[in-house]
Design an enzyme around this catalytic site. Structure first.
Site, PDB file in Angstrom:
ATOM      1  N   HIS A  86      34.454  23.103  67.031  1.00 18.38           N
ATOM      2  CA  HIS A  86      34.389  21.817  67.734  1.00 18.38           C
ATOM      3  C   HIS A  86      35.586  20.933  67.369  1.00 18.38           C
ATOM      4  O   HIS A  86      36.150  20.241  68.225  1.00 18.38           O
ATOM      5  CB  HIS A  86      33.095  21.086  67.394  1.00 18.38           C
ATOM      6  CG  HIS A  86      31.904  21.597  68.132  1.00 18.38           C
ATOM      7  ND1 HIS A  86      31.908  21.792  69.492  1.00 18.38           N
ATOM      8  CD2 HIS A  86      30.656  21.938  67.709  1.00 18.38           C
ATOM      9  CE1 HIS A  86      30.730  22.245  69.874  1.00 18.38           C
ATOM     10  NE2 HIS A  86      29.958  22.347  68.812  1.00 18.38           N
ATOM     11  N   HIS A 129      30.699  27.522  63.605  1.00 18.42           N
ATOM     12  CA  HIS A 129      30.519  26.897  64.915  1.00 18.42           C
ATOM     13  C   HIS A 129      31.150  25.503  64.949  1.00 18.42           C
ATOM     14  O   HIS A 129      31.873  25.151  65.884  1.00 18.42           O
ATOM     15  CB  HIS A 129      29.023  26.823  65.219  1.00 18.42           C
ATOM     16  CG  HIS A 129      28.684  26.162  66.509  1.00 18.42           C
ATOM     17  ND1 HIS A 129      28.362  26.863  67.649  1.00 18.42           N
ATOM     18  CD2 HIS A 129      28.602  24.848  66.860  1.00 18.42           C
ATOM     19  CE1 HIS A 129      28.090  26.020  68.629  1.00 18.42           C
ATOM     20  NE2 HIS A 129      28.232  24.793  68.170  1.00 18.42           N
ATOM     21  N   GLU A 130      30.863  24.712  63.921  1.00 15.19           N
ATOM     22  CA  GLU A 130      31.310  23.315  63.948  1.00 15.19           C
ATOM     23  C   GLU A 130      32.819  23.177  63.784  1.00 15.19           C
ATOM     24  O   GLU A 130      33.420  22.248  64.332  1.00 15.19           O
ATOM     25  CB  GLU A 130      30.590  22.527  62.853  1.00 15.19           C
ATOM     26  CG  GLU A 130      29.125  22.272  63.146  1.00 15.19           C
ATOM     27  CD  GLU A 130      28.927  21.539  64.466  1.00 15.19           C
ATOM     28  OE1 GLU A 130      29.504  20.452  64.654  1.00 15.19           O
ATOM     29  OE2 GLU A 130      28.205  22.061  65.314  1.00 15.19           O
TER      30      GLU A 130
END
EC number: 3.4.24.3
Length: 814
Positions: free
Chosen positions: A481, A477-478
């Site tokens: 980003h 997920h990160e």
């Protein structure tokens, strides 16, 4: 420097909830709980006073005291509209009828309800009623008092945030009278979980009502009285931890500020609390850390207590280690002391830099664009993490048609991924090293991408529940980003002038999970739906996990599947920083596509993917039969028709409940793939650690996924996992106070050698004991040690082994 901060979760951690050193230190921490929220936190750290919100998170049922299970009111039906009344007597009756669980909802109730429920008349009358009940309190807990004090502090919370609520001056004296009535009972210092539930609300009310100055004697008493008997009870730990909230909040209370500098007894009590040896490694260690933090904060005040404060801080820095035994307390004290006082006075200047080198000592370069700094990862984990990020990078560029062209003025060229060994280590060390809050599950700091040489940082930790290939929580997920910020969004975190949370979190979830997001499907089925216009207005306020993550994902997936050209047009605007045009674009989507979005949802859940669930032990021995089950796997709209197991050693099975034996020790990643009647599939993974038949059941057998020690002190009777390195030096205090001593190692793979000396670090000249068997099973027994310190050397080529030192033991563990 502008920071792009996306913090993962509001999970409470063992050490600091605040920023360190470069930013003003903030409040104390709460106890770490069995569950971990893994959602993004507020972008900026809080450095001003705010009343404490909502009820504390309760422990999981697995850790809850059995006698308190009946108090779980999670299923209570609440009716906040029934609290809207002009009659205080009726309000009291309704509050007590609905209970604390429902009163807790008033913290986030709509303004209209808060304005009615928290009128000055109601606050005054309920405070008076609380006083009457408190005077009759005889201990043992009281649901009524817990609910009423919760109501009172919820009132101050509402007044703080709701501009339409302002209490008349006679409200607070009435609230103080109710607190005094409880404090003056003979049961105020009682020790029980039921009492702790009420006490917690009373202590936080002292802070919320701005009465920090009035209860410093009680704060001092609690610090002085605290002992191992109190520490056994979760609710007592939770309650008394509130005294640190009082000390933190007092810095915005002028009456508190005027007197705190002369509280010598309080300063001594804080230091003694922080120095309680029995708290280190125990369940109240987080409280000792908070005591150290608030002691350090006292250096900002002048008065008679200054010399005591400095003396107690010096004792902390001498008794504990920056990285080792008692480091949670050491770092908490250094946090505040280095900010408010002269760091050279305590010899702690630039401790953050030294700490980073000690903790994140491993370096692994994935590529010219990704570098990993880690605390305790294997080469296989490093490689797996790199491989996953490499796959995502390609998938991201393909899906978003970036052409691998960064946005204008973005000079980021290499991401640094910093990985701590556990959430506990993240909580202790990430704060001082990176100057961030750690009340979350990880954080991404973009820095200022317009500055050449800027290095963005993703800060994470290993967890047993993360992807079993690398065990890095939120890695997938990160990393999105980082890619999204570099290739899709112009500027740093604060640059957008319109709301983009739905996109930032939605695209991260979509790229990380692709079409396998059961939680998103379940949120459609449970009825907690949001319209496109509502999703596009999402912020991090309130941390609505479903709205931020599930519905962000659904909106992004819907647009990608049904309106990809529109997404590409939106990205033209976001890549140039044209936020007005971006806003106009998504507003048009909300008007045009809402009906289609609803139909798409129903189609999605009508043919929803199954959910694969593995039920099995996580450890076993060579040749031992282990049962695996897929029976808890589910399908939302059909049935599972086939399963496929991969046991990680080349063996497979199509049975729903197979048994399997492993022929050699090691760590195996087991995968289960299930297929439903519609042909959709889902996969789950599970790690099994297999030890040799000569393994030791009395030592940890899951060191592959546990925190490991690379040095420092051993505590008698407490097994620890050893870091995977050639040589480890360990010390053991107070060995001369025990008649017999036994040192046991075992489990894992490889071959280690164990050496011991009572007169300095072991070498060829001073050995008092050694063991060098084949494998990791070693044993040293000794008696009548002369000196206080024992010294242990572990060497060899080994992985995932464990060690324990036992006092008054004539033989090693078997």
């Amino acid at each position: 420097m502008e920071l792009k901060i996306l913090s993962v979760a509001i999970a409470t951690t063992l050490t600091s909830t605040g920023v360190f050193a470069l930013s003003e230190p903030v409040s104390q921490v709460t106890e770490q709980h069995a569950h971990s929220a893994h959602t993004h936190g507020v972008e900026f750290n809080r450095v001003e006073y705010q009343p404490t919100a909502t009820l504390p998170i309760q422990p999981s049922k697995a850790t809850r005291v059995q006698s308190l299970e009946s108090l779980d009111e999670s299923s209570t039906a609440c009716d906040l509209e029934a609290l809207v009344t002009e009659s205080s007597n009726q309000l009291i009756s309704e509050i007590l009828s609905q209970g604390a669980t429902c009163v807790n909802q008033l913290f986030s109730a709509e303004s209209r309800i808060q304005e009615s429920v928290f009128s000055s008349d109601h606050m005054y009358n309920i405070a008076k009623h609380t006083t009457t009940l408190a005077k009759g309190y005889t201990g043992g807990g009281s649901d009524e008092l817990e609910t009423l004090f919760l109501y009172l502090r919820a009132g101050y919370y509402a007044e703080f945030y709701n501009d339409n609520i302002s209490f008349i001056e006679w409200v607070t004296p009435a609230v103080k009278e109710s607190v005094d009535a409880f404090v003056n009972t003979a049961s105020f210092y009682e020790n029980s979980d039921r009492h702790g539930k009420v006490l917690s609300e009373v202590i936080i009310t002292m802070d919320s009502a701005g009465l920090q100055h009035a209860y410093l004697p009680q704060v001092t008493q609690w610090l002085t009285r605290w002992n191992d008997q109190y520490a056994q009870h979760w609710y007592m730990r939770n309650a008394v931890n509130g005294v640190f909230t009082i000390l933190f909040g007092g810095q915005w209370n002028e009456q508190f500020v005027q007197i705190i500098g002369n509280q010598t007894d309080l300063a001594k009590a804080l230091g003694d609390f922080a120095l309680r040896a029995s708290s280190i490694g125990a369940e109240d260690e987080f409280m000792a850390a908070n005591a150290g933090r608030e002691l350090g904060r006292l250096t900002k005040y002048t008065g008679n207590a200054s010399s005591v404060v400095k003396s107690q801080l010096s004792r902390i820095f001498e008794q504990y280690e920056m990285y080792g035994r008692g480091d949670a307390v050491w770092l908490a004290a250094a946090d505040t002391a280095s900010y408010y006082a002269d760091c050279s006075e305590f010899g702690i200047c630039n401790f953050e830099t030294e700490l980073k080198g000690l903790v994140l000592s491993q370096t692994y370069t994935c590529s010219p664009t990704i570098r990993i700094l880690s605390q305790n990862m294997t080469q296989e984990q490093h490689a797996a993490a790199c491989s996953k990020m490499g796959y995502e990078e390609g998938y991201f560029h393909q899906s978003l048609e970036t052409g691998e062209q960064p946005v204008k003025d973005d000079h980021n060229t290499q991401l640094q991924v910093n990985i701590f060994d556990s959430s506990t280590d993240y909580g202790k060390y990430a704060g001082p090293i990176f100057d961030i809050s750690t009340d979350n599950g990880g954080m991404y700091l973009e820095g200022d991408p317009s500055q050449p040489g800027n290095i963005p940082n993703f800060i994470a930790y290993e967890a047993s529940y993360a992807n079993a290939d690398h065990f890095v929580w939120n890695l997938e997920h990160e990393y999105v980003h980082y890619l999204d910020g570099r290739f899709d969004l112009y500027g740093g975190f604060s640059h957008p002038t319109e709301k983009i949370v739905w996109w930032s979190e939605g695209i991260a979830e979509y790229v990380a999970q692709e079409n396998d997001n059961q939680a998103a499907l379940e949120t459609i089925l449970d009825g907690s739906t949001y319209t496109l216009s509502e999703i596009f207005e999402t912020t991090y306020d309130g941390f609505d996990v479903d709205r931020i993550y599930r519905w962000g994902y659904l909106a992004v997936r819907f647009m990608f599947e049904n309106h990809k050209d529109d997404v590409n047009q939106m990205l033209v605007e976001t890549r140039q920083g044209n936020w007005i045009n971006y806003k106009a674009t998504i507003t048009q989507w909300a008007n045009l596509y809402q009906s289609e979005f609803e139909q798409w949802q129903q189609t999605l859940v009508s043919n929803g993917a199954p959910n694969a669930v593995i039920t099995a032990n996580s450890k076993g021995k060579v040749g031992e039969s282990i049962t695996f089950s897929s029976e808890n796997s589910t399908d939302p709209n059909g049935k599972i028709v086939s399963v496929l197991w991969d046991f990680g050693d080349g063996s497979t099975s199509t049975q729903t409940k197979p048994t399997h034996q492993y022929g050699s020790e090691g760590e195996y990643s087991v995968s289960l793939s299930v297929t439903d009647s519609e042909g959709l599939t889902a996969t789950a993974t599970h790690t099994v650690v297999i030890s040799a038949l000569g393994g030791n059941d009395t030592l940890p057998q899951d060191c592959a996924v546990q925190s490991k020690v690379s040095g420092g002190r051993l505590t008698a009777g407490e097994p620890v996992c050893l870091a995977n390195q050639q040589t480890i030096w360990l010390s053991v205090p107070a060995v001369n106070e025990s008649s017999n001593l036994a040192i046991t190692t075992g489990n894992g793979t490889g071959n280690l050698k164990l050496e011991y000396s009572n007169s300095g670090w072991p070498d060829d000249t001073n050995l008092h004991g050694w063991s060098d068997n084949i494998g990791n099973g070693e044993c040293i027994t000794l008696s009548n040690q002369s000196n206080y310190w024992g010294y242990v050397k572990v060497s060899g080529d080994f992985e995932n082994a464990a060690i324990v030192v036992d006092f008054d033991a004539q033989k090693c563990r078997q």
